[in-house]
Design a protein around this motif. Structure first.
Motif, PDB file in Angstrom:
ATOM      1  N   ILE A  18       0.830  -1.204   0.000  1.00 37.85           N
ATOM      2  CA  ILE A  18       0.000   0.000   0.000  1.00 37.85           C
ATOM      3  C   ILE A  18       0.861   1.250   0.000  1.00 37.85           C
ATOM      4  O   ILE A  18       0.569   2.230  -0.703  1.00 37.85           O
ATOM      5  CB  ILE A  18      -0.961  -0.006   1.203  1.00 37.85           C
ATOM      6  N   LEU A  19       1.946   1.243   0.767  1.00 40.02           N
ATOM      7  CA  LEU A  19       2.845   2.400   0.786  1.00 40.02           C
ATOM      8  C   LEU A  19       3.431   2.663  -0.601  1.00 40.02           C
ATOM      9  O   LEU A  19       3.623   3.824  -0.987  1.00 40.02           O
ATOM     10  CB  LEU A  19       3.959   2.186   1.804  1.00 40.02           C
ATOM     11  N   ALA A  20       3.718   1.599  -1.344  1.00 37.86           N
ATOM     12  CA  ALA A  20       4.219   1.783  -2.708  1.00 37.86           C
ATOM     13  C   ALA A  20       3.160   2.467  -3.576  1.00 37.86           C
ATOM     14  O   ALA A  20       3.481   3.351  -4.395  1.00 37.86           O
ATOM     15  CB  ALA A  20       4.614   0.440  -3.315  1.00 37.86           C
ATOM     16  N   GLU A  21       1.884   2.105  -3.401  1.00 41.48           N
ATOM     17  CA  GLU A  21       0.815   2.747  -4.158  1.00 41.48           C
ATOM     18  C   GLU A  21       0.616   4.200  -3.713  1.00 41.48           C
ATOM     19  O   GLU A  21       0.315   5.074  -4.535  1.00 41.48           O
ATOM     20  CB  GLU A  21      -0.492   1.972  -3.996  1.00 41.48           C
ATOM     21  N   VAL A  22       0.796   4.465  -2.429  1.00 43.48           N
ATOM     22  CA  VAL A  22       0.710   5.851  -1.932  1.00 43.48           C
ATOM     23  C   VAL A  22       1.800   6.695  -2.567  1.00 43.48           C
ATOM     24  O   VAL A  22       1.566   7.847  -2.977  1.00 43.48           O
ATOM     25  CB  VAL A  22       0.809   5.879  -0.395  1.00 43.48           C
ATOM     26  N   ASP A  23       3.008   6.149  -2.680  1.00 41.10           N
ATOM     27  CA  ASP A  23       4.099   6.884  -3.333  1.00 41.10           C
ATOM     28  C   ASP A  23       3.756   7.168  -4.793  1.00 41.10           C
ATOM     29  O   ASP A  23       4.036   8.266  -5.303  1.00 41.10           O
ATOM     30  CB  ASP A  23       5.403   6.086  -3.238  1.00 41.10           C
ATOM     31  N   ARG A  24       3.169   6.171  -5.461  1.00 45.88           N
ATOM     32  CA  ARG A  24       2.748   6.382  -6.856  1.00 45.88           C
ATOM     33  C   ARG A  24       1.723   7.502  -6.948  1.00 45.88           C
ATOM     34  O   ARG A  24       1.801   8.364  -7.837  1.00 45.88           O
ATOM     35  CB  ARG A  24       2.136   5.101  -7.427  1.00 45.88           C
ATOM     36  N   PHE A  25       0.768   7.485  -6.028  1.00 42.71           N
ATOM     37  CA  PHE A  25      -0.287   8.499  -6.027  1.00 42.71           C
ATOM     38  C   PHE A  25       0.309   9.886  -5.802  1.00 42.71           C
ATOM     39  O   PHE A  25      -0.043  10.846  -6.503  1.00 42.71           O
ATOM     40  CB  PHE A  25      -1.312   8.172  -4.947  1.00 42.71           C
ATOM     41  N   ARG A  26       1.202  10.008  -4.833  1.00 45.75           N
ATOM     42  CA  ARG A  26       1.807  11.309  -4.540  1.00 45.75           C
ATOM     43  C   ARG A  26       2.587  11.830  -5.735  1.00 45.75           C
ATOM     44  O   ARG A  26       2.526  13.016  -6.062  1.00 45.75           O
ATOM     45  CB  ARG A  26       2.717  11.192  -3.325  1.00 45.75           C
ATOM     46  N   ALA A  27       3.331  10.942  -6.392  1.00 45.63           N
ATOM     47  CA  ALA A  27       4.102  11.372  -7.565  1.00 45.63           C
ATOM     48  C   ALA A  27       3.172  11.765  -8.712  1.00 45.63           C
ATOM     49  O   ALA A  27       3.399  12.767  -9.402  1.00 45.63           O
ATOM     50  CB  ALA A  27       5.050  10.254  -7.998  1.00 45.63           C
ATOM     51  N   ALA A  28       2.102  10.989  -8.927  1.00 38.51           N
ATOM     52  CA  ALA A  28       1.182  11.267 -10.032  1.00 38.51           C
ATOM     53  C   ALA A  28       0.365  12.515  -9.796  1.00 38.51           C
ATOM     54  O   ALA A  28      -0.131  13.132 -10.749  1.00 38.51           O
ATOM     55  CB  ALA A  28       0.261  10.067 -10.245  1.00 38.51           C
ATOM     56  N   ARG A  29       0.231  12.919  -8.532  1.00 37.69           N
ATOM     57  CA  ARG A  29      -0.558  14.103  -8.203  1.00 37.69           C
ATOM     58  C   ARG A  29       0.142  15.388  -8.649  1.00 37.69           C
ATOM     59  O   ARG A  29      -0.501  16.432  -8.841  1.00 37.69           O
ATOM     60  CB  ARG A  29      -0.786  14.117  -6.693  1.00 37.69           C
ATOM     61  N   THR A  30       1.446  15.334  -8.831  1.00 39.86           N
ATOM     62  CA  THR A  30       2.210  16.512  -9.249  1.00 39.86           C
ATOM     63  C   THR A  30       2.003  16.768 -10.734  1.00 39.86           C
ATOM     64  O   THR A  30       2.242  15.886 -11.558  1.00 39.86           O
ATOM     65  CB  THR A  30       3.709  16.299  -8.972  1.00 39.86           C
ATOM     66  N   PRO A  31       1.553  17.959 -11.139  1.00 41.15           N
ATOM     67  CA  PRO A  31       1.296  18.245 -12.558  1.00 41.15           C
ATOM     68  C   PRO A  31       2.566  18.166 -13.395  1.00 41.15           C
ATOM     69  O   PRO A  31       3.676  18.451 -12.918  1.00 41.15           O
ATOM     70  CB  PRO A  31       0.733  19.673 -12.542  1.00 41.15           C
ATOM     71  N   ASP A  32       2.412  17.771 -14.668  1.00 40.82           N
ATOM     72  CA  ASP A  32       3.549  17.753 -15.586  1.00 40.82           C
ATOM     73  C   ASP A  32       3.741  19.137 -16.197  1.00 40.82           C
ATOM     74  O   ASP A  32       3.139  20.125 -15.740  1.00 40.82           O
ATOM     75  CB  ASP A  32       3.342  16.685 -16.665  1.00 40.82           C
ATOM     76  N   GLU A  33       4.576  19.223 -17.227  1.00 38.63           N
ATOM     77  CA  GLU A  33       4.883  20.516 -17.841  1.00 38.63           C
ATOM     78  C   GLU A  33       3.651  21.162 -18.456  1.00 38.63           C
ATOM     79  O   GLU A  33       3.590  22.381 -18.606  1.00 38.63           O
ATOM     80  CB  GLU A  33       5.971  20.333 -18.905  1.00 38.63           C
ATOM     81  N   GLU A  34       2.676  20.348 -18.818  1.00 40.60           N
ATOM     82  CA  GLU A  34       1.441  20.888 -19.391  1.00 40.60           C
ATOM     83  C   GLU A  34       0.360  21.065 -18.339  1.00 40.60           C
ATOM     84  O   GLU A  34      -0.817  21.214 -18.663  1.00 40.60           O
ATOM     85  CB  GLU A  34       0.952  19.968 -20.512  1.00 40.60           C
ATOM     86  N   ARG A  35       0.785  21.004 -17.069  1.00 39.81           N
ATOM     87  CA  ARG A  35      -0.100  21.229 -15.920  1.00 39.81           C
ATOM     88  C   ARG A  35      -1.213  20.193 -15.834  1.00 39.81           C
ATOM     89  O   ARG A  35      -2.318  20.459 -15.387  1.00 39.81           O
ATOM     90  CB  ARG A  35      -0.692  22.650 -15.972  1.00 39.81           C
ATOM     91  N   ARG A  36      -0.881  18.954 -16.255  1.00 39.15           N
ATOM     92  CA  ARG A  36      -1.823  17.845 -16.140  1.00 39.15           C
ATOM     93  C   ARG A  36      -1.293  16.863 -15.115  1.00 39.15           C
ATOM     94  O   ARG A  36      -0.099  16.541 -15.103  1.00 39.15           O
ATOM     95  CB  ARG A  36      -2.009  17.147 -17.490  1.00 39.15           C
ATOM     96  N   ALA A  37      -2.175  16.377 -14.265  1.00 41.38           N
ATOM     97  CA  ALA A  37      -1.793  15.410 -13.234  1.00 41.38           C
ATOM     98  C   ALA A  37      -2.394  14.054 -13.558  1.00 41.38           C
ATOM     99  O   ALA A  37      -3.474  13.957 -14.156  1.00 41.38           O
ATOM    100  CB  ALA A  37      -2.263  15.880 -11.863  1.00 41.38           C
ATOM    101  N   ALA A  38      -1.683  12.986 -13.160  1.00 44.91           N
ATOM    102  CA  ALA A  38      -2.155  11.625 -13.401  1.00 44.91           C
ATOM    103  C   ALA A  38      -2.882  11.056 -12.186  1.00 44.91           C
ATOM    104  O   ALA A  38      -3.153   9.862 -12.116  1.00 44.91           O
ATOM    105  CB  ALA A  38      -0.979  10.727 -13.773  1.00 44.91           C
ATOM    106  N   ALA A  39      -3.197  11.939 -11.233  1.00 42.51           N
ATOM    107  CA  ALA A  39      -3.968  11.536 -10.062  1.00 42.51           C
ATOM    108  C   ALA A  39      -4.827  12.709  -9.629  1.00 42.51           C
ATOM    109  O   ALA A  39      -4.456  13.876  -9.825  1.00 42.51           O
ATOM    110  CB  ALA A  39      -3.055  11.091  -8.921  1.00 42.51           C
ATOM    111  N   VAL A  40      -5.986  12.396  -9.031  1.00 42.69           N
ATOM    112  CA  VAL A  40      -6.887  13.452  -8.559  1.00 42.69           C
ATOM    113  C   VAL A  40      -7.332  13.103  -7.146  1.00 42.69           C
ATOM    114  O   VAL A  40      -7.225  11.966  -6.701  1.00 42.69           O
ATOM    115  CB  VAL A  40      -8.116  13.616  -9.475  1.00 42.69           C
ATOM    116  N   GLU A  41      -7.850  14.110  -6.444  1.00 46.55           N
ATOM    117  CA  GLU A  41      -8.383  13.904  -5.100  1.00 46.55           C
ATOM    118  C   GLU A  41      -9.542  14.866  -4.897  1.00 46.55           C
ATOM    119  O   GLU A  41      -9.675  15.876  -5.595  1.00 46.55           O
ATOM    120  CB  GLU A  41      -7.292  14.129  -4.051  1.00 46.55           C
TER     121      GLU A  41
END
Length: 371
Positions: free
Chosen positions: A248-271
């Motif tokens: 689960i901690l590995a998935e939390v790390d994935r979520f935290r990383a995906a929550r950060t927007p890319d250069e086009e200000r798009r994120a791969a995670a939402v909350e």
């Protein structure tokens, strides 16, 4: 947690009864106590407005458990006078909940029946290994393997013949480690075990660990417990719980990383509920993260007959062309949307000590299939 087994609950719209029944106490008063539980559950459903045939069906189902040997309990889901699904629990449920609502209340399953990895335990020595399958509800033998029986003990003298003998011993150990690793891999493929627990002396278990295929080495753990005896249930539970936390901690790390927007200000995670609703409508949920009993889990949203039709306000559904709509809990509505699109759902409860409540605003978040 994979929740495909819940799909039958979402095939027909309508109100549902959900009851989590404690069966963990086994004593001389057990049958009388469960009779009282059956009465209390049906009475609670009746008070919440459930129809009489469904109340009776749930009563009969709980009455039928008076002699059950289930170690923890069961969850029951019923509608239209019929129990549609009964799920054995892997932990003792708290008092209740008993719910009557527009959707089955399945979120408690994430903690009471989820993340219960089946473990393949290997008791390894120099001549082979015995296997067991273990989980919260399972304890059975699973065969084993016997390797070469001679020679397996080193000599202590230093002349050439005895050095040669020691080399044969080393070769026997390595041969037997390969035999055990191969048998473990075959048993894992047959049983679908999630976790391998290697028990024995350090050298023997390490040798087997190194001989496993790469994909199995990553899901194997070693322990010195069980030497000369079988692992106790509590020892297995501690190993399994540690494995679940790390996953689960590995998935939390994935979520935290995906929550950060890319250069086009798009994120791969939402909350947060509004963004999750939008993602669910577009079938973009890849994995749903829930902190049960967090503020947003019991927030009211609106649902239509189609699982993808959900909104924060009823008027939004009407604007989308949905003529029929009902209020529902946000967690149950989002779980329904995840289940029908084959997205796993993960409870954050096992890692609250490590993460606190800062993961996912309001206790709900998701990794997305696309941005």
């Amino acid at each position: 947690m994979e929740l495909a087994f819940l799909n039958p609950l979402y095939e027909h719209p309508g109100f549902w009864a959900s009851a989590y029944v404690d069966l963990s106490e086994h004593d001389e008063d057990m049958q009388h106590r469960r009779h009282l539980t059956a009465q209390a559950v049906s009475r609670s459903l009746r008070e919440q407005g459930a129809d009489e045939p469904t109340c009776h069906a749930v009563y009969e189902a709980v009455e039928g458990l008076r002699r059950s040997t289930e170690p923890y309990g069961v969850a029951l889901f019923a509608r239209d006078g019929e129990v549609a699904l009964q799920v054995p629990l892997t932990r003792r449920p708290p008092d209740g909940p008993v719910r009557w609502g527009t959707l089955p209340h399945v979120t408690p399953l994430l903690d009471l029946a989820g993340e219960d990895p089946v473990s393949l335990v290997a008791y390894i020595d120099r001549t082979g290994a015995d296997f067991e399958l273990r989980s919260a509800l399972l304890h059975e033998t699973a065969g084993g393997v016997t390797g070469r029986q001679w020679p397996v003990h080193r000599a202590k003298a230093s002349d050439w013949s005895e050095r040669h003998f020691r080399l044969k011993v080393e070769n026997t150990w390595e041969h037997n480690a390969r035999e055990v690793a191969g048998a473990l891999a075959a048993c894992q493929a047959e049983t679908g075990a999630d976790l391998l627990i290697l028990c024995g002396e350090e050298r023997e278990r390490r040798s087997v660990h190194e001989q496993l295929p790469k994909q199995l080495r990553e899901r194997a753990v070693e322990t010195g417990h069980g030497i000369g005896s079988r692992l106790l249930p509590q020892e297995v539970e501690e190993i399994r719980a540690g494995h679940v936390r790390q996953r689960i901690l590995a998935e939390v790390d994935r979520f935290r990383a995906a929550r950060t927007p890319d250069e086009e200000r798009r994120a791969a995670a939402v909350e947060g509920v509004p963004q999750l609703i939008e993602a669910a409508r577009e079938h973009r949920l890849a994995e749903l993260l829930i902190r049960p009993d967090a503020p947003d889990t019991h927030r009211q949203v609106w649902i239509g007959e189609d699982p993808a039709q959900l909104a924060a306000r009823r008027t939004e559904l009407k604007n989308l062309g949905e003529q029929l709509s009902w209020p529902a809990r946000a967690d149950d509505a989002l779980v329904r949307a995840a289940v029908v699109t084959d997205a796993p759902v993960l409870s954050l409860s096992p890692v609250l000590e490590e993460t606190g409540d800062e993961v996912a605003v309001g206790g709900l978040g998701a990794l997305l299939r696309w941005t």
